[in-house]
Scaffold this active site. Structure first.
Site, PDB file in Angstrom:
ATOM      1  N   HIS A 154    -149.068  65.055  40.590  1.00  0.00           N
ATOM      2  CA  HIS A 154    -148.839  66.264  39.789  1.00  0.00           C
ATOM      3  C   HIS A 154    -149.963  66.395  38.757  1.00  0.00           C
ATOM      4  O   HIS A 154    -150.372  65.403  38.139  1.00  0.00           O
ATOM      5  CB  HIS A 154    -147.519  66.165  39.008  1.00  0.00           C
ATOM      6  CG  HIS A 154    -146.281  66.240  39.859  1.00  0.00           C
ATOM      7  ND1 HIS A 154    -146.289  66.555  41.197  1.00  0.00           N
ATOM      8  CD2 HIS A 154    -144.970  66.056  39.527  1.00  0.00           C
ATOM      9  CE1 HIS A 154    -145.053  66.554  41.653  1.00  0.00           C
ATOM     10  NE2 HIS A 154    -144.226  66.251  40.660  1.00  0.00           N
ATOM     11  N   CYS A 188    -140.273  63.641  37.065  1.00  0.00           N
ATOM     12  CA  CYS A 188    -141.661  63.201  37.260  1.00  0.00           C
ATOM     13  C   CYS A 188    -142.658  63.936  36.360  1.00  0.00           C
ATOM     14  O   CYS A 188    -143.532  63.318  35.744  1.00  0.00           O
ATOM     15  CB  CYS A 188    -142.058  63.355  38.727  1.00  0.00           C
ATOM     16  SG  CYS A 188    -141.462  64.870  39.489  1.00  0.00           S
TER      17      CYS A 188
HETATM   18  N1  LIG Z   1    -140.034  62.811  44.988  1.00  0.00           N
HETATM   19  C1  LIG Z   1    -140.228  62.747  43.664  1.00  0.00           C
HETATM   20  O1  LIG Z   1    -141.370  62.951  43.153  1.00  0.00           O
HETATM   21  C2  LIG Z   1    -139.133  62.385  42.737  1.00  0.00           C
HETATM   22  C3  LIG Z   1    -139.488  62.069  41.449  1.00  0.00           C
HETATM   23  C4  LIG Z   1    -138.488  61.719  40.541  1.00  0.00           C
HETATM   24  C5  LIG Z   1    -137.182  61.706  40.961  1.00  0.00           C
HETATM   25  N2  LIG Z   1    -136.843  62.023  42.236  1.00  0.00           N
HETATM   26  C6  LIG Z   1    -135.425  61.981  42.575  1.00  0.00           C
HETATM   27  O2  LIG Z   1    -135.156  60.876  43.420  1.00  0.00           O
HETATM   28  C7  LIG Z   1    -134.114  61.205  44.339  1.00  0.00           C
HETATM   29  C8  LIG Z   1    -134.591  60.986  45.763  1.00  0.00           C
HETATM   30  O3  LIG Z   1    -135.754  61.743  45.968  1.00  0.00           O
HETATM   31  P1  LIG Z   1    -136.718  61.498  47.221  1.00  0.00           P
HETATM   32  O4  LIG Z   1    -137.887  62.348  46.933  1.00  0.00           O
HETATM   33  O5  LIG Z   1    -136.913  60.054  47.505  1.00  0.00           O
HETATM   34  O6  LIG Z   1    -135.825  62.153  48.421  1.00  0.00           O
HETATM   35  P2  LIG Z   1    -135.813  61.841  49.976  1.00  0.00           P
HETATM   36  O7  LIG Z   1    -137.167  61.444  50.462  1.00  0.00           O
HETATM   37  O8  LIG Z   1    -135.167  63.026  50.610  1.00  0.00           O
HETATM   38  O9  LIG Z   1    -134.842  60.555  50.128  1.00  0.00           O
HETATM   39  C9  LIG Z   1    -133.467  60.617  49.885  1.00  0.00           C
HETATM   40  C10 LIG Z   1    -132.854  59.230  50.013  1.00  0.00           C
HETATM   41  O10 LIG Z   1    -131.465  59.307  49.657  1.00  0.00           O
HETATM   42  C11 LIG Z   1    -130.687  58.774  50.714  1.00  0.00           C
HETATM   43  N3  LIG Z   1    -129.378  59.419  50.797  1.00  0.00           N
HETATM   44  C12 LIG Z   1    -129.110  60.719  51.026  1.00  0.00           C
HETATM   45  N4  LIG Z   1    -127.767  60.913  51.046  1.00  0.00           N
HETATM   46  C13 LIG Z   1    -127.198  59.721  50.809  1.00  0.00           C
HETATM   47  C14 LIG Z   1    -125.857  59.264  50.733  1.00  0.00           C
HETATM   48  N5  LIG Z   1    -124.826  60.090  50.875  1.00  0.00           N
HETATM   49  N6  LIG Z   1    -125.635  57.947  50.500  1.00  0.00           N
HETATM   50  C15 LIG Z   1    -126.666  57.090  50.353  1.00  0.00           C
HETATM   51  N7  LIG Z   1    -127.955  57.463  50.441  1.00  0.00           N
HETATM   52  C16 LIG Z   1    -128.220  58.758  50.651  1.00  0.00           C
HETATM   53  C17 LIG Z   1    -131.497  59.030  51.973  1.00  0.00           C
HETATM   54  O11 LIG Z   1    -131.050  58.181  52.998  1.00  0.00           O
HETATM   55  P3  LIG Z   1    -131.227  58.584  54.574  1.00  0.00           P
HETATM   56  O12 LIG Z   1    -132.633  58.198  54.923  1.00  0.00           O
HETATM   57  O13 LIG Z   1    -130.205  57.735  55.226  1.00  0.00           O
HETATM   58  O14 LIG Z   1    -130.947  60.059  54.682  1.00  0.00           O
HETATM   59  C18 LIG Z   1    -132.888  58.663  51.432  1.00  0.00           C
HETATM   60  O15 LIG Z   1    -133.019  57.268  51.387  1.00  0.00           O
HETATM   61  C19 LIG Z   1    -133.726  62.650  44.008  1.00  0.00           C
HETATM   62  O16 LIG Z   1    -132.633  62.616  43.112  1.00  0.00           O
HETATM   63  C20 LIG Z   1    -134.953  63.202  43.346  1.00  0.00           C
HETATM   64  O17 LIG Z   1    -134.645  64.265  42.477  1.00  0.00           O
HETATM   65  C21 LIG Z   1    -137.800  62.355  43.152  1.00  0.00           C
END
Ligand SMILES: NC(=O)c1ccc[n+]([C@@H]2O[C@H](COP(=O)([O-])OP(=O)(O)OC[C@H]3O[C@@H](n4cnc5c(N)ncnc54)[C@H](OP(=O)(O)O)[C@@H]3O)[C@@H](O)[C@H]2O)c1
Length: 335
Positions: A237, A130
């Site tokens: 950010h 990001c």
């Molecule tokens: N937040 C940001 O600003 C941002 C920016 C760029 C990239 N990212 C990347 O995007 C990804 C997710 O980030 P997030 O912020 O959205 O995290 P988050 O809010 O913690 O969400 C995680 C998601 O992944 C799912 N998940 C976890 N374990 C899984 C599994 N074994 N099989 C299938 N689904 C699974 C969760 O499902 P459940 O609800 O069932 O647990 C949930 O839908 C990460 O790799 C992060 O580095 C985040």
């Protein structure tokens, strides 16, 4: 031709924003399938005027759905295991984790900067970090005109960048509860650590910004350094960017370039108190730039203040823009 799309991690912070951006942009998609972990399987989500049941991500559950594309935001471990499985089944993955970003066989794409890199993907396209996305959207047009020599990033990153748990650490911290995600309490403080420390004393987030900037901009030898900091802000950010160029810059010439740059909104009128704020960037797709100044401590230097919604342009919007470009390319070639 209409396409079928999987959203992996659909219940997460980024996943839910995927759904919002997709609802707004109305792509030529026939069916969406929402995947998450077994904790969410069976839950229902209202999306595109329909009730969708969340499906557990398993190899068996992917088959028989005639999927064309998949948007992944379920963390690195899931991407590592499942992105190749999707790709081998002819489903193009746009991955939000850091897992594939620096793989030389995987393009790392910001549509405003390097859309042509989509031409050589082999089934996986990586969505950058990001903080890197918003930085390169601002820097690329300036580089085109003034040629970058060196970049110094200092970031002020929102808690939502650490997902749902990061968001809750601030919300609970306000009520006096201890953190679960961050190494220290975030409410009322700033934490100069994002992700883990590497042996050289930099954090992984800082290395991501350095490495990804070079890869996206196609400048492997660019001098870049970074200090990344978590601040008690829910969304958006902010970045102080100090850049050194090979050609002369003035405030006027930089504003002129930035005012026409794709994806950039120039908000730079200090006399009227106009500069970008993260709260104003929330739920917008653009990258806001202000506080444009010449840095005369070097020959041709500049300072910028760059702000964007980390979950929109920093994640979901950028990925959906990539999907739009891939669909456009597929349609052009009759696929
Ligand atoms: N937040 C940001 O600003 C941002 C920016 C760029 C990239 N990212 C990347 O995007 C990804 C997710 O980030 P997030 O912020 O959205 O995290 P988050 O809010 O913690 O969400 C995680 C998601 O992944 C799912 N998940 C976890 N374990 C899984 C599994 N074994 N099989 C299938 N689904 C699974 C969760 O499902 P459940 O609800 O069932 O647990 C949930 O839908 C990460 O790799 C992060 O580095 C985040």
């Amino acid at each position: 031709m209409r396409y079928n799309v999987a959203i992996v991690g659909a219940t997460g912070m980024v996943g839910r924003k995927f759904l919002k951006v997709l609802e707004e942009r109305r792509l030529p998609i026939d069916k969406y399938y929402l995947f998450a972990s077994k904790n969410s399987a069976g839950k229902t989500v209202e999306f595109m005027g329909k009730t969708h049941t969340v499906i557990e991500l398993t190899r068996e559950n992917i088959s028989g759905k005639n999927l064309h594309y998949a948007l992944f935001s379920a963390g690195g471990a899931v991407s590592k295991e499942f992105a190749p499985v999707f790709a081998q089944n002819g489903i193009t993955v746009i991955d939000n984790s850091s897992c594939w970003r620096m793989d030389p066989a995987v393009p790392l794409v910001v549509p405003e900067v390097n859309p042509k890199d989509l031409d050589w993907h082999k089934g996986i396209v990586a969505n950058p970090n990001c903080s890197t996305i918003q930085a390169v959207v601002a820097l690329a047009p300036l580089h085109k005109k003034f040629k970058l020599k060196r970049v110094v990033y200092s970031t002020y990153q929102a808690v939502s960048g650490a997902g749902q748990q990061g968001y809750e650490d601030l919300a609970e911290g306000i009520k006096g509860n201890p953190p679960k995600k961050f190494p220290k309490p975030i409410f009322g403080d700033v934490i100069p650590q994002i992700d883990v420390f590497c042996p050289d004393g930099y954090t992984k987030e800082e290395h991501k910004m350095i490495d990804e900037t070079r890869k996206i901009m196609g400048l492997p030898d660019l001098k870049v350094t970074a200090t990344t900091v978590r601040v008690p802000v829910f969304h958006g950010h902010s970045e102080s960017i100090n850049a050194e160029f090979k050609r002369p810059v003035t405030v006027e010439s930089m504003r002129e370039v930035l005012s026409k740059a794709p994806g950039v909104v120039l908000r730079d009128d200090p006399d009227s108190g106009v500069y970008p704020l993260p709260i104003e960037a929330e739920d917008h797709d653009e990258v806001y730039v202000g506080r444009v100044r010449v840095d005369d401590s070097v020959k041709y230097g500049a300072n910028l203040w760059v702000v964007a919604d980390n979950i929109r342009k920093g994640a979901a919007t950028n990925a959906v823009q990539i999907l739009q470009l891939l669909i456009k390319k597929a349609k052009k070639s009759g696929r």
